[in-house]
Structures are given as structure tokens and as C-alpha cells.
Write an enzyme that holds these catalytic residues in place. Structure first.
Site, PDB file in Angstrom:
ATOM      1  N   CYS A 297       0.828  -1.214   0.000  1.00 27.25           N
ATOM      2  CA  CYS A 297       0.000   0.000   0.000  1.00 27.25           C
ATOM      3  C   CYS A 297       0.862   1.264   0.000  1.00 27.25           C
ATOM      4  CB  CYS A 297      -0.931  -0.022   1.211  1.00 27.25           C
ATOM      5  SG  CYS A 297      -1.687   1.563   1.603  1.00 27.25           S
TER       6      CYS A 297
ATOM      7  N   CYS B 160       0.343   3.479   3.061  1.00 26.47           N
ATOM      8  CA  CYS B 160       0.982   2.913   4.259  1.00 26.47           C
ATOM      9  C   CYS B 160       2.481   3.208   4.253  1.00 26.47           C
ATOM     10  CB  CYS B 160       0.746   1.407   4.326  1.00 26.47           C
ATOM     11  SG  CYS B 160      -1.000   0.917   4.295  1.00 26.47           S
TER      12      CYS B 160
ATOM     13  N   CYS C  38      -9.814   3.471 -15.176  1.00 30.05           N
ATOM     14  CA  CYS C  38     -10.682   2.647 -14.322  1.00 30.05           C
ATOM     15  C   CYS C  38     -10.688   1.186 -14.775  1.00 30.05           C
ATOM     16  CB  CYS C  38     -12.093   3.233 -14.344  1.00 30.05           C
ATOM     17  SG  CYS C  38     -13.363   2.144 -13.690  1.00 30.05           S
TER      18      CYS C  38
ATOM     19  N   CYS D  47     -14.082  -0.123 -15.857  1.00 29.75           N
ATOM     20  CA  CYS D  47     -14.440   0.374 -17.186  1.00 29.75           C
ATOM     21  C   CYS D  47     -13.749  -0.454 -18.269  1.00 29.75           C
ATOM     22  CB  CYS D  47     -14.058   1.844 -17.324  1.00 29.75           C
ATOM     23  SG  CYS D  47     -14.820   2.938 -16.099  1.00 29.75           S
TER      24      CYS D  47
END
Length: 508
Positions: free
Chosen positions: A53, A56, A397, A400
Site C-alpha cells: 500500500c 501505508c 478505471c 471500465c
């Protein structure tokens, strides 16, 4: 006797084997030692993270810095972390839906840990924890204590009251209780009054930027103090970063003006100075934000405003109410006078919203799926003789991208239909007043009529599902906005972003 000693050593070894390790003063917790850590520490802040992440990783040095500071002070507060990708049971138990998720445990209470909601810098973390575990305002008995408080944080508020039981002092303490991320102090000591040049009761906000301090003027009430702090706690110009995002979007000022400025530009200091000069007239009304347009992490924000790197420096304004609205200055001059004039005209309601649009491609209607942009949307979508089914998408996206081949097949299916049109619009580069897009992909149906009806599609994203919807006249699969699943793309894996950062992404 020897057997008993060996048994004790063996048991001790088992206990030690399960005891939490430390990394940079941060306890490393697992399911096997989580309960032990809660029992051992009265106050425990736990970060649930994922190794991949980005948010993070950005938080890690500040989190460790906060942990080290508290440990050095001998505080009862400890910081810990859990790799939620390895400890999925713990993550599920505490409702972890994004990374990082940070929860505060008091006295081992696992039933209702408090969600951490403040900023991502070490001072923010320490101040929030101290406010949660101590008095609303620290008593400052002498000048050394006052200086320690003032120097401990970027922003600190001190109440100077000769009678700390007075009504004004009580109002001050109520204000202190309402703010989690700023340290408050209170004093009646005459030497402290003298040290900070006060000869009567008062409240001072100390800060390590801009003018250095602000003296409160007016009637001392909780509401007035909160308003005073809101106006003065942030820099005149604040840079948008991973760490400052919670302060920017968590604050009460919902009108933001953004200067997109590459730090590499030759007159960087001059343009930033102009922006700062303009900001002085709008404290508490408009938040002035600087964004480094060269920084890779900020490219999505440029895209959101329809800007390209080569178009910067540039200024845009946005209101972050229920429906976000963007505004563009009439002039591209970045002088303090022009920026000030633009802000005044906005506050007077004289600036129209800015809606982005790409240029209309010459071949926009040559393929089975028609291409819509801001400039042709009204004519196509609200054609009284056509039933128009539109996908509002974002190029980046993932959902998408998965939908694209199905949408192309749908276009092929209806390419020769006399009154059904399949279309798509890139909503990162085009905006229309009639449709507000909050997630990607968003699918909306515009039936042939004169009353500008818009129907949300909430059915299966399959070719059969779409065909049933169209053949039923927009009924089979229709849904209200409130029923739509939020399918905005998250960076893979799906759980990278926490709620605060997802909100930032939703808004920018």
C-alpha cells in the site's frame, strides 16, 4: 527443584516467543499476541496495513517518529501495527475495509475502538493521542512548561487566565475539548503572562509559520474560539501532499483555490508569493492550496481539472459541497491582484461554473458506440426521438476496462436500430450540468421524450442484462442513485486506500 526451574524457563521462553517485536519503536502484532498487547498497554494505537500500500509506505516514517517520541517521553501510549494481508482474521474482526486503517484501543476494550481521523504527520498523531488520553488543556505552571508546549507542535493554543475557574476559562476548555489535533495549554502564572507579552486575560494561537502567532480578540466563547482557530490554524498557503490531505479535506473550509505550479519553474518563488499575498484577504473563507504539477502523484488531480502539465502554472477553484463545482479564472495572469479579484467575484456569485469538454472528434458517430463530449452531449443525449444509453467512464478505471468489450458488443447489436443509440463519454475530461458522476463506470439511460428524463442503470453488467434493460424501455435493471454500488476504481489490489484517502480520490 531443577525440574521446576527448567519448567519456568520453558514457559518463559514460550511467553517471550509470543511477545510483540518492535520495529522503529512500533510494536509488531499478530493474532497470537494481539490480546497480550492490549492487556499490557493502557493505550494502544494500531495501524492495519498492507505491505504494497502506497499510503501505508508514506505513513510509516511519521508513524515511527510518533512512536519514538511517545516512548522517549515515557508515555503510557504505544503504537503498533498489523500486516492485515497476513492477519486476515484480525482485519475482519475490526472491520478493515481499506489501508491503512488505524484504531485506538483504550484499557483493552475490543468492543468499540476509536477510529483515528487526524492527520498523517507525527505531530498530528501525538497530539490526537494526548488529547484522547489526557486533559483537554495542559496546565502550564511556569515559563518552561509553556515554552515546551508551544515548541512541541506546529500549532498550539494557550489560554491566559488569572482565574482558571472563570467563565471565560471554562469556555476555553470547552473549545479545547472539541479539537483533537491541536495541543492546548492554560495558565494563570504571571511570569508566563509576561513571557508572552500579555497584561490581561487572553488566548493566543502559536504557529511555526506565517506570522508566528495570532492573538484572539472578542468575547471568549467556545464558538468564537473555534472560529478563531479555524481561521488561523493552517498556513496561508498549504501544499497538497499525502500528509496534508486529511487537514485539507477534513477542515470546515469547503471552498478551495488551487495553484498548479511546477517547482522547477524559473519564477516559482514569485508566483507562490503572489498566491500567498492574495490569500491574506480570504482567511477562513477560501483555502489556498499549492500543488506541484510536476509530481507524479498529482497527475490525477490535474486530469480531474482538465489540465495538462504543459498548461501549468494555472489556477482553479472548487467547492466541495454535496455537488462539487469547479471554476476557472477569466484571466490567466497569476498576479496577486488578478487572483484576489477572481476570489472576490466568486464570493459575490459573479463567476459561472466551469464545465470541461474535449474537442468533438470528426468521427464521433462513425463507430457503433458513439463518442460524446461536453460540447455535443445535450444534442445527442436529449434527442427527443432517440433512446440513448451512455457509459460515463474513466480511462484508468479497471471496471471500465472490463466493461469495454461488452459495451462494444452492445453497440454492434444496436448500430442499425432506428431509435437506440449506444454511447460513451470520458468523464475525466468532459462534464455536463445534467449529470453528476460519482463513480466509474456510471451508466445512464436517456429515453426519447421531451421531459429530459434520466434513468440510472443498476442491473447486471452483461450483454443480456443491457439488452433486457433496453427492450423493456429502461425498466428491467433501473435503479435510483442511492442503490448504485460505488464501483470507483481503486488501485489494485482493491483495498489500498483508506476512507480518508478514498474521499480525496472521490473529490479530486
Amino acid at each position: 527443584m531443577l525440574r521446576r526451574a527448567l519448567l519456568c524457563l520453558a514457559v518463559a521462553g514460550l511467553v517471550c516467543a509470543d511477545a510483540p517485536e518492535e520495529e522503529d519503536h512500533v510494536l509488531v502484532l499478530r493474532k497470537s499476541n494481539f490480546a497480550e498487547a492490549l492487556a499490557a498497554h493502557k493505550y494502544l494505537l494500531v495501524e492495519f496495513y498492507a505491505p504494497w500500500c502506497g499510503h501505508c509506505k508514506a505513513l510509516a516514517p511519521e508513524y515511527a517518529k510518533a512512536a519514538g517520541k511517545l516512548k522517549a517521553e515515557g508515555s503510557e501510549i504505544r503504537l503498533a501495527k498489523v500486516d492485515a494481508t497476513e492477519e486476515s482474521d484480525l482485519a475482519q474482526q475490526y472491520g478493515v475495509r481499506g489501508y491503512p486503517t488505524i484504531k485506538f484501543f483504550r484499557n483493552g476494550d475490543t468492543a468499540s475502538p476509536k477510529e483515528y481521523t487526524a492527520g498523517r504527520e507525527a505531530d498530528d498523531i501525538v497530539n490526537w493521542l494526548k488529547k484522547r488520553t489526557g486533559p483537554a488543556a495542559t496546565i502550564l505552571p511556569d515559563g518552561a512548561a509553556a515554552e515546551s508546549l508551544v515548541e512541541s507542535s506546529e500549532v498550539a493554543v494557550v489560554g491566559f487566565f488569572k482565574d482558571v475557574e472563570s467563565d471565560s476559562a471554562k469556555q476555553f476548555l470547552q473549545a479545547a475539548e472539541a479539537i483533537d489535533d491541536i495541543p492546548f495549554g492554560i495558565t494563570s502564572n504571571s511570569d508566563v503572562f509576561s513571557k508572552y507579552q500579555l497584561d490581561k486575560d487572553g488566548v493566543v494561537l502559536f504557529k511555526k509559520f506565517d506570522e508566528g502567532r495570532n492573538n484572539f480578540e472578542g468575547e471568549v466563547t467556545k464558538e468564537n474560539l473555534l472560529d478563531f482557530i479555524k481561521h488561523n490554524q493552517l498556513p496561508l498557503v498549504i501544499e497538497f501532499t499525502e500528509q496534508t490531505a486529511p487537514k485539507i479535506f477534513g477542515g470546515e473550509i469547503k471552498t478551495h483555490i488551487l495553484l498548479f505550479l511546477p517547482k522547477s519553474v524559473s519564477d516559482y518563488d514569485g508566483k507562490l508569493s503572489n498566491f500567498k499575498t492574495a490569500a491574506e484577504s480570504f482567511k477562513g473563507k477560501i483555502l489556498f492550496i499549492f500543488i506541484d504539477s510536476d509530481h507524479t502523484d498529482n497527475q490525477r488531480i490535474l486530469e480531474f481539472f482538465g489540465l495538462k502539465k504543459e498548461e501549468c502554472p494555472a489556477v482553479r477553484l472548487i467547492t466541495l459541497e454535496e455537488e462539487m463545482t469547479k471554476y476557472k479564472p477569466e484571466s490567466e495572469e497569476l498576479t496577486a491582484e488578478r487572483i484576489t479579484e477572481f476570489c472576490h467575484r466568486f464570493l459575490e456569485g459573479k463567476i459561472k461554473p466551469h464545465l470541461m469538454s474535449q474537442e468533438l472528434p470528426d468521427d464521433w458517430d462513425k463507430q457503433p458506440v458513439k463518442v460524446l463530449v461536453g460540447k455535443n452531449f445535450e444534442d445527442v443525449a436529449f434527442d427527443e426521438k432517440k433512446n440513448v444509453f451512455v457509459e460515463f467512464y474513466a480511462p484508468w478505471c479497471g471496471h471500465c476496462k472490463q466493461l469495454a468489450p461488452i459495451w462494444d458488443k452492445l453497440g454492434e447489436t444496436y448500430k442499425d436500430h432506428e431509435n437506440i443509440v449506444i454511447a460513451k463519454m470520458d468523464s475525466t475530461a468532459n462534464e455536463v450540468e445534467a449529470v453528476k458522476v460519482h463513480s466509474f463506470p456510471t451508466l445512464k439511460f436517456f429515453p426519447a421524450s421531451a421531459d429530459r428524463t434520466v434513468i440510472d442503470y443498476n442491473g447486471e453488467r452483461t450483454l443480456d442484462g443491457f439488452k433486457k434493460f433496453l427492450e423493456s424501455g429502461g425498466q428491467d435493471g433501473a435503479g435510483d442513485d442511492d442503490d448504485l454500488e460505488d464501483l470507483e476504481e481503486a488501485e489494485e489490489p482493491d483495498m489500498e486506500e483508506d476512507d480518508d484517502q478514498k474521499a480525496v480520490k472521490d473529490e479530486l
